[in-house]
Design a protein around this motif. Structure first.
Motif, PDB file in Angstrom:
ATOM      1  N   ASP A  56       0.840  -1.211   0.000  1.00  0.00           N
ATOM      2  CA  ASP A  56       0.000   0.000   0.000  1.00  0.00           C
ATOM      3  C   ASP A  56       0.867   1.251   0.000  1.00  0.00           C
ATOM      4  N   LEU A  57       0.427   2.237  -0.774  1.00  0.00           N
ATOM      5  CA  LEU A  57       1.172   3.488  -0.850  1.00  0.00           C
ATOM      6  C   LEU A  57       1.289   4.148   0.523  1.00  0.00           C
ATOM      7  N   ALA A  58       0.211   4.069   1.301  1.00  0.00           N
ATOM      8  CA  ALA A  58       0.227   4.696   2.632  1.00  0.00           C
ATOM      9  C   ALA A  58       1.309   4.051   3.501  1.00  0.00           C
ATOM     10  N   ASP A  59       1.465   2.732   3.388  1.00  0.00           N
ATOM     11  CA  ASP A  59       2.501   2.041   4.169  1.00  0.00           C
ATOM     12  C   ASP A  59       3.898   2.453   3.704  1.00  0.00           C
ATOM     13  N   LEU A  60       4.036   2.604   2.387  1.00  0.00           N
ATOM     14  CA  LEU A  60       5.342   3.025   1.852  1.00  0.00           C
ATOM     15  C   LEU A  60       5.689   4.424   2.353  1.00  0.00           C
TER      16      LEU A  60
END
Ligand code: ATP
Ligand code: MG
Length: 482
Positions: free
Chosen positions: A325-329
């Motif tokens: 997920d982009l948010a996790d990255l």
């Protein structure tokens, strides 16, 4: 140390060939590599064998003969397949889809007695499908420089690949940046992995998220095993990689090291330092110090290294976002600065003699030290080496005695900043019991080797090799780091 041609020992009697090789990368399938053959060289002279790392492979130096190195790592007998790994990369900001192992291959993978899987990768072993216009070779000086960098960085606490062997191969090479013709070598590099950020970038370029997923699972299983059973293992992997890279660049900065070519194909997915080409150690604290003569815009200068590593981690998000997920990255990368500053502070305090980073005056001492090194432009490595060599319990008596006897002091004069530094160091020493001075002295010695690898030092060991094939100064210098 050197050895010319020798008869061919059997595989079973060669401890380097009878190690238990594993096929972790090979078993991923041939989307990730090409099978290649090694060059047949006219000559094989063993110039360097790294006895210090043999125990990690469960080997004792006395049981491995020089000829065993030559047959395994110079003549490349009795083992295959050799895998030229495929990768791309951002080079000086431009995406290059024409990379890959162009002068090396994965020779094999072996599990150390610590349970970790190690790559044996070659450098200078001949042409591959990725050589483009290159000759597939490594110059002897290039081999010498990589051996030295890895040993010096290891001694300075940097997580780094090491060279297992370096063999002179008897070819004459032409290079624009060395007096030519110049001598050739082939090196075996032992590292955690040769999977690069650029290995993932290639899979994104080819629009193969399936291959990205397979490689990522392999990377986590093998190099982040503590995460493999976690539900959110992919997000945790990236967060851990950010931490490892932030700590690595802090280690370079504290060591006074400028890698010089921080392209994404030179960034390991394990967070380990490798590929020592035009690197240099800083002569004095100068954030603009640039090691590669072709780095016209100072993109990879000493002081830019943290932000370039941050950028490289950000570029890696592009291939990884197929899986993570982009948010996790974003969350993972958001911790970079915190990890960097913590590691840099800890390492610099150790160089200053203090293992315990809770030292109350730690921030003040770090700020003042860096300001002093920057303003005075004294020799960065000599300053710490002198501290380690001349440290005395008498430094507690009065500020004027701090650094007394150091060769470097006369060149500093009596600047305010130096006086303030001495005052603070004197005050900190007096916060400790006299019995603790021994520990401080040991910490200084542990983190500050007397030997350094500044350019004139490298030249001073290279000259005897060129002029009279005298390798002793090289061996003596390496010994200073082991
Ligand atoms: N003499 C050469 N012959 C063929 N290819 C080369 C040569 N020198 C460099 N290359 C290729 O150019 C690219 C960038 O080179 P770079 O110097 O970063 O890597 P390298 O030093 O060859 O290998 P490594 O990154 O494993 O240390 C790589 O694809 C490399 O294989
Ligand atoms: Mg490289």
């Amino acid at each position: 140390m050197t050895l010319a041609e020798t008869p061919n020992p059997t595989t079973s009697s060669n401890p380097l060939l009878s190690l238990k090789y594993e096929s972790a990368l090979e078993s991923l399938g041939n989307d990730y590599y090409d099978e290649v053959a090694a060059e047949e060289f006219p000559q094989h002279i063993l110039r360097w064998r790294n006895n210090a790392i043999l125990p990690r492979l469960g080997l004792e130096a006395t049981t491995v003969k020089d000829e065993d190195f030559i047959h395994a790592f110079g003549k490349f007998q009795s083992r295959k397949p050799f895998l030229a790994l495929r990768y791309h990369g951002y080079q000086f900001g431009e995406y290059n889809p024409h990379l890959g192992d162009g002068r090396g291959f994965l020779y094999g993978q072996v599990r150390g007695i610590d349970g970790e899987l190690y790559d044996f990768g070659t450098k200078g072993s001949g042409r591959t499908p990725y050589s483009r216009g290159g000759d597939g070779m490594l110059t002897l000086k290039g081999g010498v420089r990589e051996v030295l960098a890895a040993e010096a960085l290891h001694r300075l606490g940097v997580k780094t690949s090491r060279c297992l062997s370096m063999i002179e191969t008897g070819l004459s090479l032409w290079r624009g940046d060395e007096p030519s013709p110049t001598r050739s070598s082939v090196m075996i590099r032992m590292s955690k992995s040769h999977i690069r950020f650029g290995t993932f970038e290639r899979l994104h370029y080819l629009k193969r998220p399936d291959l990205t997923q397979k490689l990522l699972d392999h990377v986590i299983d093998e190099y982040y095993p503590n995460l493999k059973n976690e539900d959110d293992k992919y997000a945790l992997f990236y967060a851990e990689l950010v931490k490892r890279v932030a700590e690595l660049v802090a280690q370079w900065m504290a060591a006074g090291f400028c890698h010089a070519v921080l392209n994404t194909d030179n960034m390991s997915i394990t967070g380990e330092s490798f590929d020592y080409g035009p690197y240099a150690f800083i002569p004095s604290y100068d954030l603009y110090f640039t090691a590669a003569y072709f780095d016209y815009y100072r993109r990879y200068c000493y002081g830019q290294q943290p932000s370039i590593c941050h950028l490289n981690l950000e570029l890696l998000q592009e291939p990884l976002k197929a899986i993570i997920d982009l948010a996790d990255l974003h969350h993972g990368l958001g911790k970079f600065a915190e990890y960097y500053h913590l590691e840099y502070r800890n390492l610099m305090l150790k160089k200053l003699g203090f293992e315990d980073s809770n030292l109350a005056e730690g921030d003040d001492l770090l700020d003042l030290t860096v300001t002093f090194l920057k303003d005075s432009q004294i020799n960065y490595h000599q300053f710490f080496a002198d501290m380690a060599q001349t440290f005395s319990i008498k430094w507690r008596d009065e500020p004027g005695l701090v650094m007394n006897g150091c060769e470097i002091v006369p060149s500093v004069g009596s600047s305010n900043i130096f006086d303030n530094w001495c005052l603070l160091y004197h005050k900190i020493l007096n916060n400790f019991d006299p019995e603790q001075m021994q520990t401080i002295s040991q910490t200084l010695a542990k983190y500050n080797p007397q030997a350094n690898l500044l350019r004139p030092v490298i030249e001073s060991i290279w000259q005897p090799i060129v002029e009279s094939d005298n390798w002793q100064p090289f061996y003596d210098l390496v010994k200073g780091f082991q």
